[in-house]
Design an enzyme around this catalytic site. Structure first.
Site, PDB file in Angstrom:
ATOM      1  N   HIS A  51     -37.936  18.551 -19.491  1.00 10.26           N
ATOM      2  CA  HIS A  51     -37.545  18.758 -20.555  1.00 10.26           C
ATOM      3  C   HIS A  51     -39.417  18.919 -21.435  1.00 10.26           C
ATOM      4  O   HIS A  51     -39.855  17.674 -21.340  1.00 10.26           O
ATOM      5  CB  HIS A  51     -37.176  17.725 -21.497  1.00 10.26           C
ATOM      6  CG  HIS A  51     -37.514  17.874 -23.147  1.00 10.26           C
ATOM      7  ND1 HIS A  51     -37.796  17.154 -23.726  1.00 10.26           N
ATOM      8  CD2 HIS A  51     -36.982  18.838 -24.218  1.00 10.26           C
ATOM      9  CE1 HIS A  51     -37.617  16.694 -24.708  1.00 10.26           C
ATOM     10  NE2 HIS A  51     -37.974  18.200 -25.472  1.00 10.26           N
ATOM     11  N   VAL A  92     -43.952  17.280 -19.370  1.00  6.20           N
ATOM     12  CA  VAL A  92     -43.015  17.841 -19.114  1.00  6.20           C
ATOM     13  C   VAL A  92     -42.362  16.333 -18.716  1.00  6.20           C
ATOM     14  O   VAL A  92     -43.012  15.484 -18.121  1.00  6.20           O
ATOM     15  CB  VAL A  92     -42.599  18.823 -18.123  1.00  6.20           C
ATOM     16  CG1 VAL A  92     -41.553  19.239 -17.495  1.00  6.20           C
ATOM     17  CG2 VAL A  92     -44.036  20.056 -18.807  1.00  6.20           C
ATOM     18  N   GLU A  93     -40.879  16.898 -19.461  1.00  2.00           N
ATOM     19  CA  GLU A  93     -40.445  14.811 -19.309  1.00  2.00           C
ATOM     20  C   GLU A  93     -39.159  15.147 -18.427  1.00  2.00           C
ATOM     21  O   GLU A  93     -38.429  15.769 -18.054  1.00  2.00           O
ATOM     22  CB  GLU A  93     -39.465  14.567 -20.533  1.00  2.00           C
ATOM     23  CG  GLU A  93     -39.817  13.954 -21.339  1.00  2.00           C
ATOM     24  CD  GLU A  93     -39.494  13.179 -22.577  1.00  2.00           C
ATOM     25  OE1 GLU A  93     -39.867  11.978 -22.710  1.00  2.00           O
ATOM     26  OE2 GLU A  93     -38.420  13.905 -23.207  1.00  2.00           O
ATOM     27  N   ILE A  94     -39.126  14.780 -16.626  1.00  2.00           N
ATOM     28  CA  ILE A  94     -38.465  15.107 -15.972  1.00  2.00           C
ATOM     29  C   ILE A  94     -37.615  13.283 -15.993  1.00  2.00           C
ATOM     30  O   ILE A  94     -37.727  12.736 -14.962  1.00  2.00           O
ATOM     31  CB  ILE A  94     -39.597  14.501 -13.901  1.00  2.00           C
ATOM     32  CG1 ILE A  94     -40.277  15.810 -14.023  1.00  2.00           C
ATOM     33  CG2 ILE A  94     -38.396  15.127 -12.976  1.00  2.00           C
ATOM     34  CD1 ILE A  94     -40.212  17.304 -14.765  1.00  2.00           C
ATOM     35  N   ALA A 151     -39.120  11.201 -25.270  1.00  2.00           N
ATOM     36  CA  ALA A 151     -40.266  11.534 -26.541  1.00  2.00           C
ATOM     37  C   ALA A 151     -39.350  12.055 -27.843  1.00  2.00           C
ATOM     38  O   ALA A 151     -40.542  11.151 -28.848  1.00  2.00           O
ATOM     39  CB  ALA A 151     -41.460  12.747 -25.927  1.00  2.00           C
TER      40      ALA A 151
END
Length: 308
Positions: free
Chosen positions: A135, A146-148, A185
């Site tokens: 994301h 970037v959220e993994i 986030a």
């Protein structure tokens, strides 16, 4: 390297611009009418914004192909960035099709804003362990985060490959230890938004002044230090400073939280209408294109300063 971008709305188009700027070949698809033309216009505008030193040697904005049917091309791609609508039934079908047509070791990353992968990965038959959430924060071609978010069946090797891929693009990826709706986030953002909606709806403050409060106060600090470091610095820094703040302000903050809980924005039709009217007084006098241009210009300056 060839990347497939599935869905070319705001997020997908922004991802594609970043991939192109980093010298990757991109194959895109989107079923919306005029999606191809819309992407071409977006690319022309966005390419001018990306700093020249962020564009890889040999990178070309022409290095892409737009297709109405991407399935025949999926066996050629090395990475997939899915950006379909935020609806479980659509993502379930889409991800299962991608899984069926890509090589089994290709990472399938979804840009989902809040739906965990475990809710749409169950129809994958080839290799669901390579599916995960990646994301971004909008706009992905500028903002590093970037959220993994792996699902319980995601493999460690897939997580590692995804992290390496985004780091190579200059992104700043973080990994969640387990799934939560909305991820991190967006959950933080949603909490702040709810309080903002409540305060404006109750007439405590105007929408314009609330934006000013964030951008000229906590927003400036958060661009440099997150809440824990900010809290610690409020008490002279370090663990001792953080602990001091909790002890010094904790009882008072709990009173604020009780009041905040009593005045949550309730999302009723009446509340939504009242909020929209109040915010409209502020937003109707502003040109969104001007706001976007100024946002991007200032974002680039902030990012430049953060690198010093």
């Amino acid at each position: 390297m060839i990347v497939a971008v599935i869905g070319t709305g705001v997020i997908g188009s922004s991802w594609a611009c970043l991939f192109l700027a980093k010298g990757l070949r991109v194959i895109l698809t989107d079923p919306a009418p005029f999606a191809k033309q819309d992407f071409a216009r977006f690319l022309e505008t966005t390419w001018e914004v990306i700093p020249k030193n962020e564009i890889a040697a040999g990178a070309s904005k022409e290095n892409y192909q737009f297709t109405n049917d991407i399935l025949p091309y999926l066996n050629e791609v090395d990475f997939v960035q899915e950006n379909g609508p935020e609806r479980i039934e659509i993502k379930t079908k889409l991800i299962s099709q991608i899984d069926a047509h890509t090589r089994s070791n290709v990472i399938i990353a979804s840009s989902s804003s809040g739906i965990p992968a475990s809710q749409f990965v169950h129809e994958c038959k080839v290799n669901p362990s390579r599916v995960l959430i990646a994301h971004p924060f909008n706009p992905p071609h500028l903002l590093p985060l970037v959220e993994i978010i792996p699902h319980p069946g995601s493999s460690n090797s897939s997580i590692t490959k995804a992290l390496e891929f985004y780091k190579a693009l200059g992104k700043t990826p973080i990994t969640l230890n387990h799934e939560v709706p909305g991820f991190v986030a967006n959950r933080l953002q949603a909490a702040l938004n709810n309080k903002a909606y409540s305060l404006v709806s109750r007439g405590v403050i105007s929408a314009q002044d609330l934006d000013t409060a964030v951008t000229n106060g906590p927003g400036l600090r958060w661009a440099l230090n997150g809440p824990f470091q900010t809290n610690a610095l409020g008490g002279d820094g370090g663990t001792a400073g953080f602990s001091h703040r909790l002890q010094h302000l904790g009882s008072e903050i709990q009173k604020w939280e009780r009041d905040m809980a009593e005045h949550r924005f309730d999302w009723s039709e009446a509340a939504l209408g009242s909020l929209t009217d109040a915010v409209g007084v502020y937003l109707d006098g502003v040109d969104p294109a001007d706001v976007k241009r100024e946002r991007d210009r200032r974002l680039l300056r902030i990012l430049e300063l953060k690198r010093l």
